[in-house]
Design a protein around this motif. Structure first.
Motif, PDB file in Angstrom:
ATOM      1  N   ARG A 200       0.973  -0.851  -0.046  1.00 38.62           N
ATOM      2  CA  ARG A 200       0.034  -0.354  -0.301  1.00 38.62           C
ATOM      3  C   ARG A 200       0.685   1.350   0.002  1.00 38.62           C
ATOM      4  O   ARG A 200       0.531   2.073  -0.398  1.00 38.62           O
ATOM      5  CB  ARG A 200      -0.908  -0.155   0.990  1.00 38.62           C
ATOM      6  CG  ARG A 200      -1.707   1.413   1.943  1.00 38.62           C
ATOM      7  CD  ARG A 200      -2.304   1.177   2.725  1.00 38.62           C
ATOM      8  NE  ARG A 200      -3.535   1.905   2.621  1.00 38.62           N
ATOM      9  CZ  ARG A 200      -3.917   3.375   3.090  1.00 38.62           C
ATOM     10  NH1 ARG A 200      -2.880   3.565   3.707  1.00 38.62           N
ATOM     11  NH2 ARG A 200      -4.503   3.876   3.188  1.00 38.62           N
ATOM     12  N   LYS A 201       1.778   1.164   0.939  1.00 42.16           N
ATOM     13  CA  LYS A 201       2.913   2.575   0.930  1.00 42.16           C
ATOM     14  C   LYS A 201       2.885   2.781  -0.499  1.00 42.16           C
ATOM     15  O   LYS A 201       3.260   3.768  -0.913  1.00 42.16           O
ATOM     16  CB  LYS A 201       3.519   2.706   2.437  1.00 42.16           C
ATOM     17  CG  LYS A 201       4.154   3.428   2.196  1.00 42.16           C
ATOM     18  CD  LYS A 201       5.142   3.431   3.753  1.00 42.16           C
ATOM     19  CE  LYS A 201       5.477   4.386   4.078  1.00 42.16           C
ATOM     20  NZ  LYS A 201       6.868   4.259   5.437  1.00 42.16           N
ATOM     21  N   SER A 205       3.217   5.706  -2.690  1.00 43.58           N
ATOM     22  CA  SER A 205       4.531   6.633  -2.862  1.00 43.58           C
ATOM     23  C   SER A 205       4.663   7.318  -5.061  1.00 43.58           C
ATOM     24  O   SER A 205       5.074   8.078  -5.029  1.00 43.58           O
ATOM     25  CB  SER A 205       5.350   6.163  -2.317  1.00 43.58           C
ATOM     26  OG  SER A 205       6.327   6.677  -2.344  1.00 43.58           O
TER      27      SER A 205
END
Length: 453
Positions: A200-201, A205
């Motif tokens: 997810r992160k 990004s």
């Protein structure tokens, strides 16, 4: 004229207390301009009570009446209407909500008033691509001078026209913000296609950096991109966007915009509280100033205003009966359950016996209101400030309690449904099949060994 005592008589207490109070706030948090603060301090330095009172009254009136206009633009289907509804604190089916999913056909801007903060208007502008004008002419057509800032919305990528529009807004010295909506859909799609490597992160990004690179290549220096979901406001960058907008607004517009924000986090509720404290302090200080003038204090009757103030705070913080009914509908938590866990509706019902200290304070207030001077100033300031602060803090805690009560319910019903993807289902079934096969093999071997014995 306008002086009730000299500088020596009050020893600068009024001026120093006013100065010290506003030193506690950062520039981006103050709700009145620094020049207004300086003007009030100058009146106090000269002992001009009426002048200071007039300056505070004008500042409070300006906060209540100054208009705030927000322009939202982007192509049809980008999520403009959903964002406008979110900023107004209304659902898609509520009365007066902006239409969602409707193909854009109008070439005119549409105004949407905030339901509680009447000075705030959100303008739905036609996408720059729907009007056959260059960006600068487009801005003239939609009356760009009227807006405090622009929000440029996209659900996929920002077009060349939108990037040129941002440059034109920048050239005309207006603030603008790029908002990328529907990131929750992006994450869900990515999870379906790459379940095993889903991060997810890292995905967020990548989305952010791809936009930043595009904007920089088009000559927009160090742009800030806000990734949001109109359905799940407390996630992603929506709180950061709101904080940025509040900080960038002029001081006198900051307070009402802060109050307009939906209660999506406890931090937002606390910021509303801090902003309200400034207006309460100014009102209390003004009350104290008026009390320095003999007889004025005794003519004031604040008792009837207390309930009005409490109801006003409940509306602003979304814990009035009407707001609770809406919250109950959205969260599927019964309205009666929400009403049972809050305290503000019953705050003024309990009648306590007066203590000796309270009686003494009343006598002192009566005495001070006739004679005026610093004694009256302290008493009336204390009464006004701490009474209203009690009301405000009670309502603030109610808003937090309601948020906690409804958050888990909303999350379990609709927030980020944890459905297994096809790959996840296949992996689970493979594991289950293997486990069953191994279990039967071991069982067979054990049975065989037993028979051999």
């Amino acid at each position: 004229m306008g002086k009730s005592f000299s500088k020596d008589e009050h020893h600068g207490d009024l001026e120093s207390s006013f100065t010290l109070y506003f030193k506690n706030f950062k520039t981006e948090s103050k709700i009145i301009p620094q020049e207004t603060i300086d003007s009030i301090e100058l009146h106090l330095t000269k002992g001009n009570i009426q002048g200071a009172n007039s300056a505070i009254s004008a500042a409070l009136k300006n906060i209540d009446n100054v208009p705030i206009n927000v322009a939202v633009t982007g192509e049809s289907g980008a999520g403009k209407s959903s964002l406008i509804n979110a900023l107004r604190g209304v659902g898609p089916e509520d009365e007066g909500a902006a239409d969602i999913g409707v193909v854009e056909t109008t070439m005119r801007r549409t105004a949407y008033k905030h339901s509680k903060v009447k000075t705030l208007t959100l303008w739905d502008l036609p996408g720059v691509g729907t009007m056959n004008f260059p960006p600068k002419e487009y801005l003239e057509k939609v009356k760009f001078r009227e807006y405090d800032f622009f929000i440029i919305v996209s659900a996929t990528r920002f077009t060349k026209l939108e990037l040129d529009l941002a440059k034109a807004i920048q050239f005309m010295k207006k603030n603008y913000y790029f908002v990328r909506t529907k990131v929750d859909d992006d994450l869900q799609n990515e999870k379906k296609s790459k379940a095993r490597t889903f991060d997810r992160k890292n995905i967020l990004s990548k989305i952010r950096n791809s936009y930043i690179d595009t904007l920089k290549k088009n000559g927009l220096d160090a742009p800030q991109i806000f990734l949001i979901s109109n359905r799940y406001l407390s996630d992603y960058d929506f709180p950061v966007l709101m904080n940025t907008l509040v900080k960038d607004l002029p001081a006198q517009k900051r307070h009402n915009f802060m109050l307009s924000l939906p209660n999506i986090t406890e931090a937002t509720i606390d910021r509303k509280n801090k902003s309200m404290q400034q207006t309460i302090w100014l009102e209390a200080f003004k009350t104290g100033l008026l009390a320095t003038l003999p007889v004025v204090g005794i003519l004031r009757d604040d008792v009837e205003k207390v309930k009005e103030k409490l109801n006003h705070y409940r509306v602003l913080f979304g814990v009035d009966d009407e707001s609770l009914e809406v919250i109950a509908k959205d969260s599927q938590v019964p309205a009666e359950q929400l009403k049972k866990i809050i305290k503000s509706p019953y705050l003024l019902d309990s009648k306590k016996r007066e203590t000796l200290e309270e009686k003494l304070l009343k006598y002192l207030e009566k005495f001070a209101s006739v004679n005026g001077g610093l004694l009256a100033t302290g008493l009336y300031f204390r009464k006004t400030f701490y009474l209203q602060l009690l009301l405000l803090d009670t309502v603030t805690e109610d808003a937090k309690v309601v948020l906690r009560e409804t958050y888990s319910k909303i999350s379990s019903n609709s927030h980020h449904p944890q459905l297994l993807t096809m790959d996840e289902c296949y992996s689970f079934l493979t594991f289950l099949t293997g486990f069953v096969v191994v279990f039967f093999i071991l069982s067979y071997l054990r049975l065989w060994a037993w028979n051999e014995v």
